[in-house]
Design a protein around this motif. Structure first.
Motif, mmCIF file in Angstrom:
data_model
loop_
_atom_site.group_PDB
_atom_site.id
_atom_site.type_symbol
_atom_site.label_atom_id
_atom_site.label_comp_id
_atom_site.label_asym_id
_atom_site.label_seq_id
_atom_site.Cartn_x
_atom_site.Cartn_y
_atom_site.Cartn_z
ATOM 1 N N PHE A 1 22.380 43.178 27.320
ATOM 2 C CA PHE A 1 22.176 43.892 28.928
ATOM 3 C C PHE A 1 21.459 42.715 29.622
ATOM 4 C CE2 PHE A 1 21.797 47.882 26.527
ATOM 5 C CZ PHE A 1 22.786 48.210 27.218
ATOM 6 N N ASN A 2 21.313 41.201 29.090
ATOM 7 C CA ASN A 2 20.918 40.236 29.831
ATOM 8 C C ASN A 2 22.019 39.138 30.090
ATOM 9 O OD1 ASN A 2 18.144 41.228 30.376
ATOM 10 N ND2 ASN A 2 17.718 40.679 28.083
ATOM 11 N N ILE A 3 23.170 39.550 29.688
ATOM 12 C CA ILE A 3 24.497 38.683 29.879
ATOM 13 C C ILE A 3 24.459 38.251 31.395
ATOM 14 C CG2 ILE A 3 26.822 38.427 29.710
ATOM 15 C CD1 ILE A 3 26.441 40.102 27.215
ATOM 16 N N LYS A 4 24.480 37.076 31.355
ATOM 17 C CA LYS A 4 24.702 36.537 32.917
ATOM 18 C C LYS A 4 26.117 35.815 32.959
ATOM 19 C CE LYS A 4 20.590 37.780 34.564
ATOM 20 N NZ LYS A 4 20.163 38.609 33.464
ATOM 21 N N THR A 5 26.607 35.081 31.967
ATOM 22 C CA THR A 5 27.927 34.199 31.968
ATOM 23 C C THR A 5 28.777 34.720 31.137
ATOM 24 O OG1 THR A 5 27.155 32.546 30.342
ATOM 25 C CG2 THR A 5 26.072 32.224 32.605
ATOM 26 N N GLU A 6 30.213 34.056 31.436
ATOM 27 C CA GLU A 6 31.245 34.391 30.682
ATOM 28 C C GLU A 6 31.116 33.987 29.196
ATOM 29 O OE1 GLU A 6 33.862 36.223 31.321
ATOM 30 O OE2 GLU A 6 33.066 36.788 32.916
ATOM 31 N N GLN A 7 30.552 32.663 29.164
ATOM 32 C CA GLN A 7 29.982 32.299 27.894
ATOM 33 C C GLN A 7 29.128 32.900 27.041
ATOM 34 O OE1 GLN A 7 29.822 30.480 30.705
ATOM 35 N NE2 GLN A 7 31.178 28.910 30.492
ATOM 36 N N GLU A 8 28.009 33.648 27.713
ATOM 37 C CA GLU A 8 27.217 34.435 26.802
ATOM 38 C C GLU A 8 28.166 35.797 26.643
ATOM 39 O OE1 GLU A 8 23.049 33.094 29.353
ATOM 40 O OE2 GLU A 8 24.023 35.063 29.764
ATOM 41 N N PHE A 9 28.994 36.088 27.614
ATOM 42 C CA PHE A 9 29.616 37.403 27.073
ATOM 43 C C PHE A 9 30.547 36.971 25.842
ATOM 44 C CE2 PHE A 9 33.318 40.025 26.940
ATOM 45 C CZ PHE A 9 32.916 41.520 27.343
ATOM 46 N N SER A 10 31.348 35.973 25.783
ATOM 47 C CA SER A 10 32.231 35.747 24.647
ATOM 48 C C SER A 10 31.250 35.760 23.327
ATOM 49 C CB SER A 10 33.054 34.427 25.249
ATOM 50 O OG SER A 10 33.967 34.605 26.302
ATOM 51 N N ALA A 11 30.170 34.770 23.495
ATOM 52 C CA ALA A 11 29.513 34.688 22.162
ATOM 53 C C ALA A 11 28.918 35.940 21.711
ATOM 54 C CB ALA A 11 28.227 33.491 22.695
ATOM 55 N N MET A 12 28.431 36.834 22.554
ATOM 56 C CA MET A 12 27.989 37.989 22.026
ATOM 57 C C MET A 12 29.100 38.948 21.603
ATOM 58 S SD MET A 12 25.457 40.203 21.392
ATOM 59 C CE MET A 12 23.992 39.300 22.300
ATOM 60 N N ALA A 13 30.202 38.902 22.238
ATOM 61 C CA ALA A 13 31.419 39.647 21.684
ATOM 62 C C ALA A 13 32.020 39.226 20.367
ATOM 63 C CB ALA A 13 32.512 39.532 22.851
ATOM 64 N N LEU A 14 31.741 38.114 20.125
ATOM 65 C CA LEU A 14 32.164 37.398 18.778
ATOM 66 C C LEU A 14 31.236 37.999 17.720
ATOM 67 C CD1 LEU A 14 33.691 34.071 19.673
ATOM 68 C CD2 LEU A 14 35.010 36.055 19.113
ATOM 69 N N SER A 15 30.060 37.905 18.084
ATOM 70 C CA SER A 15 29.040 38.238 17.173
ATOM 71 C C SER A 15 29.046 39.869 16.960
ATOM 72 C CB SER A 15 27.538 38.086 17.777
ATOM 73 O OG SER A 15 27.333 36.589 17.843
ATOM 74 N N VAL A 16 29.311 40.582 17.927
ATOM 75 C CA VAL A 16 29.415 41.985 17.732
ATOM 76 C C VAL A 16 30.713 42.321 16.867
ATOM 77 C CG1 VAL A 16 29.917 44.181 18.956
ATOM 78 C CG2 VAL A 16 27.979 42.865 19.743
ATOM 79 N N PHE A 17 31.860 41.663 17.286
ATOM 80 C CA PHE A 17 32.948 41.837 16.411
ATOM 81 C C PHE A 17 32.693 41.638 14.762
ATOM 82 C CE2 PHE A 17 36.481 39.536 14.017
ATOM 83 C CZ PHE A 17 37.308 40.653 13.894
ATOM 84 N N LYS A 18 31.889 40.532 14.489
ATOM 85 C CA LYS A 18 31.646 40.301 13.202
ATOM 86 C C LYS A 18 30.780 41.130 12.478
ATOM 87 C CE LYS A 18 29.897 36.578 10.183
ATOM 88 N NZ LYS A 18 29.057 37.151 9.562
ATOM 89 N N PHE A 19 29.631 41.806 13.305
ATOM 90 C CA PHE A 19 28.903 43.031 12.750
ATOM 91 C C PHE A 19 29.702 44.199 12.755
ATOM 92 C CE2 PHE A 19 26.477 46.728 14.239
ATOM 93 C CZ PHE A 19 25.499 46.739 13.348
ATOM 94 N N GLN A 20 30.729 44.469 13.614
ATOM 95 C CA GLN A 20 31.265 45.789 13.471
ATOM 96 C C GLN A 20 32.485 45.700 12.195
ATOM 97 O OE1 GLN A 20 32.535 46.785 17.522
ATOM 98 N NE2 GLN A 20 30.308 47.696 17.745
ATOM 99 N N PHE A 21 32.934 44.542 12.133
ATOM 100 C CA PHE A 21 34.057 44.314 11.028
ATOM 101 C C PHE A 21 33.086 44.445 9.631
ATOM 102 C CE2 PHE A 21 35.748 41.638 7.588
ATOM 103 C CZ PHE A 21 37.130 41.909 8.058
#
Length: 326
Positions: free
Chosen positions: A8-28
């Motif tokens: 909920f503190n994401i500000k930039t596209e780079q932060e979003f992409s990095a978090m999305a990739l981390s979440v993907f790995k976690f959910q995988f």
């Protein structure tokens, strides 16, 4: 376990992409249903370098097994509306605080402090059943409002009419959030000329009326309420975040949510912005279920990341908070 606070503190596209990739790995690694789906596609985290590489789970999977990434106890299960005998979607939520953060911060991002609004809700079809995530959200917003006039209306349209006219004439910032068929019922019975009220439709005729295209629906509502624009909310049982439109059916996502479109002929191909396709949603608030969902809606993403919903796949059921069919 991934800490939800940075989401909920994401500000930039780079932060979003990095978090999305981390979440993907976690959910995988932690979601059996999603892992099985990825395995069928022969996709492994080592293959995923960008968010376009992430597999999107078809939304129908929420109708069958438990789509869950957490070992924590389920605090509540949100369910979709459905026709008699149909299988409804189930979203098992292990941390309601994440949902509360999502809808509170999302509303704040687009509309400001909820305490400044009188919140009126006309959601009869949702009130008449249990397990609605929309009712949970709106009830929480009503409780946070600083105004005692805030509340739900079921079939008491005359009381709602009086409240709307009184509040608007007093200059109070008022939000009326309603399901489409009920808002149409209201303006077919009463006419308004509102100056200080936001009308927000959540979509859905719920089998009570013929589905309308957005322009036709909004034209009728604008005329009936005497307002220049109709706002909309885009959400569904399977998501813990909402996108909002302040008019013309153009939606914007909160900072932790993105919409992409997939090729209608090749569901694994993410399209460039500007092309019509199936709507895929990344909702990072879904950290404990699945954040990557292929919906049954058709839409188009604009260059600035905003999007519009233009219909649904023909073979999908009309449900939840989705807007309309062509």
């Amino acid at each position: 376990m991934i800490d939800s606070n940075p989401i909920f503190n994401i500000k930039t596209e780079q932060e979003f992409s990095a978090m999305a990739l981390s979440v993907f790995k976690f959910q995988f690694e932690n979601n059996k249903v999603y892992r099985s789906f990825c395995d069928l596609l022969y996709v492994h985290p080592s293959d995923v370098k960008t968010i376009q590489d992430i597999p999107f789970l078809p939304i129908q999977f929420f109708k069958t097994p438990e789509v869950i990434s957490s070992n924590g106890p389920v605090q509540t299960t949100f369910t979709s509306s459905g026709t008699t005998g149909s299988i409804t979607s189930k979203h098992m939520v292990t941390d309601l605080n994440i949902y509360k953060q999502s809808f509170n911060k999302g509303f704040q991002q687009f509309y400001g402090n909820i305490q400044d609004y009188v919140v009126l809700a006309l959601l009869p079809s949702y009130l008449e059943r249990e397990g609605s995530s929309l009712i949970y959200m709106v009830n929480a917003l009503i409780k946070q409002s600083n105004y005692p006039e805030s509340g739900f209306y079921l079939n008491n349209l005359s009381e709602l009419k009086e409240a709307l006219i009184k509040l608007d004439s007093e200059g109070k910032k008022t939000l009326l959030i309603g399901v489409s068929f009920a808002l149409l019922d209201l303006v077919e019975t009463y006419q308004f000329n509102l100056k200080n009220t936001i009308i927000m439709e959540t979509g859905g005729m719920k089998g009570r009326r013929k589905e309308l295209i957005r322009d036709e629906l909004h034209t009728q509502l604008k005329q009936g309420f005497g307002v220049e624009t109709i706002h909309s909310e885009y959400g569904m049982t399977e998501l813990l975040s909402q996108a909002y439109s302040k008019g013309n059916g153009i939606f914007n996502c909160p900072n932790w949510m993105r919409v992409l479109t997939r090729d209608t002929e090749d569901a694994l191909t993410i399209q460039p912005r500007g092309k019509t396709g199936g709507i895929n949603v990344i909702d990072l608030a879904n950290i404990n279920s699945c954040s990557f969902i292929a919906t049954q809606d058709l839409g188009r993403v604009h260059n600035n990341g905003s999007f519009e919903v233009i219909g649904r796949f023909d073979n999908s059921d009309i449900r939840g908070c989705n807007l309309m069919v062509l």
